[in-house]
Structures are given as structure tokens and as C-alpha cells.
Design an enzyme around this catalytic site. Structure first.
Site, PDB file in Angstrom:
ATOM      1  N   GLU A 178      43.772  37.282  45.238  1.00 49.79           N
ATOM      2  CA  GLU A 178      42.521  36.963  45.945  1.00 49.79           C
ATOM      3  C   GLU A 178      41.477  36.241  45.089  1.00 49.79           C
ATOM      4  O   GLU A 178      40.313  36.625  45.073  1.00 49.79           O
ATOM      5  CB  GLU A 178      41.919  38.245  46.549  1.00 49.79           C
ATOM      6  CG  GLU A 178      42.875  38.966  47.479  1.00 49.79           C
ATOM      7  CD  GLU A 178      42.271  40.217  48.128  1.00 49.79           C
ATOM      8  OE1 GLU A 178      41.115  40.560  47.804  1.00 49.79           O
ATOM      9  OE2 GLU A 178      42.968  40.834  48.939  1.00 49.79           O
TER      10      GLU A 178
ATOM     11  N   GLU B 295      52.098  41.535  52.450  1.00 51.59           N
ATOM     12  CA  GLU B 295      51.351  42.723  52.909  1.00 51.59           C
ATOM     13  C   GLU B 295      51.189  42.739  54.426  1.00 51.59           C
ATOM     14  O   GLU B 295      50.107  43.030  54.951  1.00 51.59           O
ATOM     15  CB  GLU B 295      49.962  42.758  52.255  1.00 51.59           C
ATOM     16  CG  GLU B 295      49.987  42.659  50.737  1.00 51.59           C
ATOM     17  CD  GLU B 295      48.606  42.765  50.093  1.00 51.59           C
ATOM     18  OE1 GLU B 295      47.646  43.190  50.763  1.00 51.59           O
ATOM     19  OE2 GLU B 295      48.499  42.416  48.903  1.00 51.59           O
TER      20      GLU B 295
HETATM   21  C1  XIL Z   1      44.772  48.552  49.504  1.00 52.16           C
HETATM   22  C2  XIL Z   1      45.578  49.831  49.495  1.00 52.16           C
HETATM   23  O1  XIL Z   1      46.412  49.901  50.612  1.00 52.16           O
HETATM   24  C3  XIL Z   1      44.662  51.002  49.464  1.00 52.16           C
HETATM   25  O2  XIL Z   1      45.406  52.200  49.380  1.00 52.16           O
HETATM   26  C4  XIL Z   1      43.755  50.843  48.246  1.00 52.16           C
HETATM   27  O3  XIL Z   1      42.891  51.856  48.131  1.00 52.16           O
HETATM   28  C5  XIL Z   1      42.968  49.563  48.379  1.00 52.16           C
HETATM   29  O4  XIL Z   1      43.863  48.508  48.435  1.00 52.16           O
HETATM   30  N1  XIL Z   1      44.864  43.466  49.815  1.00 52.16           N
HETATM   31  C6  XIL Z   1      45.596  43.860  48.724  1.00 52.16           C
HETATM   32  C7  XIL Z   1      45.988  45.276  48.581  1.00 52.16           C
HETATM   33  O5  XIL Z   1      46.016  43.019  47.915  1.00 52.16           O
HETATM   34  O6  XIL Z   1      46.021  45.687  47.245  1.00 52.16           O
HETATM   35  C8  XIL Z   1      45.078  46.195  49.373  1.00 52.16           C
HETATM   36  O7  XIL Z   1      45.648  47.478  49.340  1.00 52.16           O
HETATM   37  C9  XIL Z   1      44.935  45.710  50.780  1.00 52.16           C
HETATM   38  C10 XIL Z   1      44.307  44.332  50.796  1.00 52.16           C
END
Ligand code: XIL
Length: 374
Positions: free
Chosen positions: A163, A279
């Protein structure tokens, strides 16, 4: 619900029909018949990889662990391998939790992806604005060398930088105004990728980001352009980046144009990069409460997104951010945009809270089956 049953004659009929269809499609005989072939097998038959993120503490839940073992060819720690949980003090590393995941994956023949070395939202508390530029560079190098080095030859793919693009921050280059950027300029990205390459020359190094998937953010969609521009600059500088990770946090009733999405993916492929969906999940906050209707909207978005995405030959991998609605950041509601106005529990993933497959699973299985072989 009595009120519903005695309502207009059409509504219960339609509801009953939908419920009946969903029930018939998913009726369990044995557990295996219930789930169909494992998603990992459907993907492998097309030269693709399917996997899921994992909450390592949740592997204590035997039914959840069994589902992950059955379905996922790659497992990604959703939290425990980020910078702040592994390095709570400078130079002091604790890899106990990711090591547990490595053992679990090893027992079940699954790979592990590394997520993520640098993310502005997982900074260790000790790394703050007082750090000098030279120390920031040293900390990034040490972190990449230690973390990637520990799993060299065992973790084959890493989200190195997460990001880094955020056009709303207002910079002409579209980069996020993070502490990394403030200290080192764009060079921080190079430092992280080069240190990761040195620590494991064979590992796939990925730049990972969100917000490129939907049309909805801005009609001109600067994020897609800014991500492409960053990747081109990295490649021009010889930064060792192998792939783009598109997170794929989707939302129902957000505009999504599959043709335009595929055209953009093809521009990424033309740079010589592989592409991973890292994701995937669907925020259903805009959908109706009624579960069969809501699940149908979620499943339809999985279908449309994956059909367009898997049409791009550079796409190698599909990772969902969790596998069951039992454990999901969307369900946790950390992000205000994930919370439903009616307080109903979101249903973002292929399996429900009881670990039964939903219509989203049907979409995912069909998209993997229909994909052109790699
Ligand atoms: C999220 C996790 O799912 C949570 O458990 C954590 O507390 C915060 O992060 N983008 C990403 C991930 O790259 O690392 C994030 O994951 C969701 C958004």
C-alpha cells in the site's frame, strides 16, 4: 418468521424458491460431497494456486484448521508476520507464531506466503518520526534481511511493500505520505526489495496494493495509473520486483467493469510482471439483509471479478482473506465501511460461520474450473 409467512403471497414463494435452490445445491451427504473437490485441487488442475489467509491463533479451532488444510495450497498469516508483532523491540525478533504456521503448512503440504515487510499500518511502536534517515534505512534492511532470511528457501513469495500508493494524499507521484517516504523518499521501496532479494534470491518479490479493483473510487481512477507508474519506475531503476499483488477487497453494489479491469491487468502483464490476487473478500454492507439475496450478490461479484481476472494469463494465484466467515476482518468490523447499518454479520468469504460452503464458494470453484490452463 410468522409475519413474513403471512405477508404477500409472492414474497414467501420467491424466498422459498431461493432457499430451496441454495439448499438443493449445497445439500450435504458426506463432508466431502458437501464441499465438492478441494479448491486447491481445482486450482492445481489449471496450473493455478488457491489459498487463504490464516489467523494463526484460530488454528486451535480443529474444524477451522481442517478446512484450511483441505482447501488451501498456500497459507498467508493475516497478522503475525507483520513488522510490529515480530519485532516489538528494536533488534529483538520473535517468530514463534509464524513458525507454528510453517509447521502446520508443512504437515498439510501447503506453502506459506510472507505478508508483509513494510506497511504503514504495522509500524513497530519504537519506529517513530524521531528516527534519522540513516537509521530508517538500516532498520528496513535489518528487518528484511532477518525476516526473509529466516524463511529463505521455505517462504517462496513475499509482499515486500504494502500500500505505498495513495493518490488522495495529494502528491503528484501518487505515493502515500508515510514515515518511510518522509525519511527516505521513494528509495525506501528499493531498499526493502533489494534487501529481500539478497536474503533469498529465489523468493518471488511482490508489490501489494488495494483500491485498483473497483471503478468506484474516482471516475479517472488515478490509483490504477499511479500504481502502474510506480511499477514502471521501479523496473526502470532495476528494483527486483517480480509481481503485483492486487488485494481484491471488493464490495457489492460498487461499480466494477470486468473489461476495463482486464485491460489494466494486461498493461501490468506487458511490464513482464506476474499478478497475484492476495486478499480477496466481498464487503456486503450495501446488500439487503436477507441472506439468500445477500449471498447471491456476493457470489455474483466473486464470479464477475474472477472471470475477468483469470482471463489474464499473468495471474498465477488467488488468495482469499480468510476462508470462512467465522474469522474475517470484515466480520470483525474494524473498518467502519465494513459495518452493516442493520448490524447483521457480514458474509464476505466462501464458507459460512459453520464452515459450510456458500454461493461464493460455487463461484470460486466454477471460476477456477473455467480458467484457461496456465
Ligand atoms: C488486516 C488483518 O486481517 C487484521 O487481522 C489486522 O488486524 C489488520 O490487517 N490490507 C492488508 C492486510 O494488506 O494486511 C489487512 O489485514 C487487510 C487490508
Amino acid at each position: 418468521m410468522a409475519a413474513r409467512a403471512t405477508g404477500s403471497p409472492r414474497a414467501p414463494t420467491r424466498r422459498a424458491l431461493l432457499a430451496g435452490l441454495a439448499g438443493a445445491a449445497l445439500a450435504p451427504a458426506t463432508a466431502a460431497a458437501h464441499h465438492g473437490p478441494p479448491l486447491r485441487e481445482l486450482a492445481a488442475a489449471r496450473g493455478l494456486v488457491y489459498g487463504s489467509s490464516v489467523r494463526i491463533d484460530a488454528l486451535e479451532d480443529p474444524a477451522y484448521a481442517a478446512l484450511q488444510a483441505r482447501e488451501s495450497a498456500v497459507l498467508v498469516p493475516s497478522y503475525e508476520l507483520k513488522w510490529h508483532p515480530v519485532a516489538r523491540r528494536p533488534g529483538v525478533y520473535d517468530f514463534a507464531a509464524p513458525d507454528r504456521l510453517m509447521r502446520f503448512a508443512g504437515r498439510h503440504g501447503a506453502a506459506v506466503r510472507g505478508h508483509t515487510l513494510l506497511w504503514h499500518r504495522s509500524m513497530p511502536a519504537w519506529l517513530d518520526a524521531r528516527v534519522s534517515a540513516a537509521d530508517m534505512e538500516r532498520h528496513i534492511e535489518t528487518h528484511a534481511a532477518t525476516t526473509v532470511g529466516r524463511y529463505a528457501g521455505r517462504i517462496g513469495s513475499w509482499d515486500v511493500v504494502n500500500e505505498a500508493v495513495s493518490p488522495v494524499d495529494g502528491r503528484p507521484d501518487g505515493l502515500r505520505a508515510s514515515l518511510f517516504l518522509a525519511k527516505l523518499g521513494e528509495r525506501y521501496i528499493d531498499v526493502a526489495f533489494r534487501a529481500a532479494r539478497a536474503a533469498d534470491p529465489a523468493a518471488e518479490l511482490v508489490y501489494n496494493d488495494f483500491g485498483v479493483e473497483h471503478e468506484g473510487w474516482n471516475p479517472l481512477h488515478p490509483k490504477r495509473e499511479k500504481v502502474l507508474e510506480l511499477l514502471k519506475r521501479m523496473l526502470d531503476r532495476g528494483v527486483p520486483v517480480d509481481a503485483l499483488g492486487v488485494q481484491g477487497h471488493l464490495a457489492t453494489r460498487s461499480p466494477f467493469d470486468g473489461d476495463r479491469w482486464l485491460r489494466w491487468l494486461e498493461r501490468v502483464r506487458a511490464l513482464g510482471l506476474r499478478i497475484l490476487v492476495t486478499e480477496l473478500d466481498v464487503n456486503d454492507a450495501a446488500s439487503p439483509a436477507e441472506i439468500t439475496l445477500r449471498d447471491a450478490e456476493v457470489a455474483e461479484l466473486y464470479r464477475r471479478f474472477l472471470a475477468a481476472t483469470l482471463a489474464c494469463r499473468a495471474v498465477t494465484t488467488v488468495v482469499t482473506w480468510g476462508i470462512s466467515d467465522r474469522y474475517s476482518w470484515v466480520v470483525d468490523g474494524v473498518e467502519p465501511s465494513h459495518r452493516r447499518a442493520d448490524s447483521a454479520k457480514p458474509r464476505p468469504l466462501p464458507f459460512d460461520r459453520d464452515l459450510a460452503p456458500k454461493l461464493a464458494h460455487v463461484s470460486l470453484a466454477a471460476a477456477l474450473t473455467d480458467a484457461r490452463p496456465r
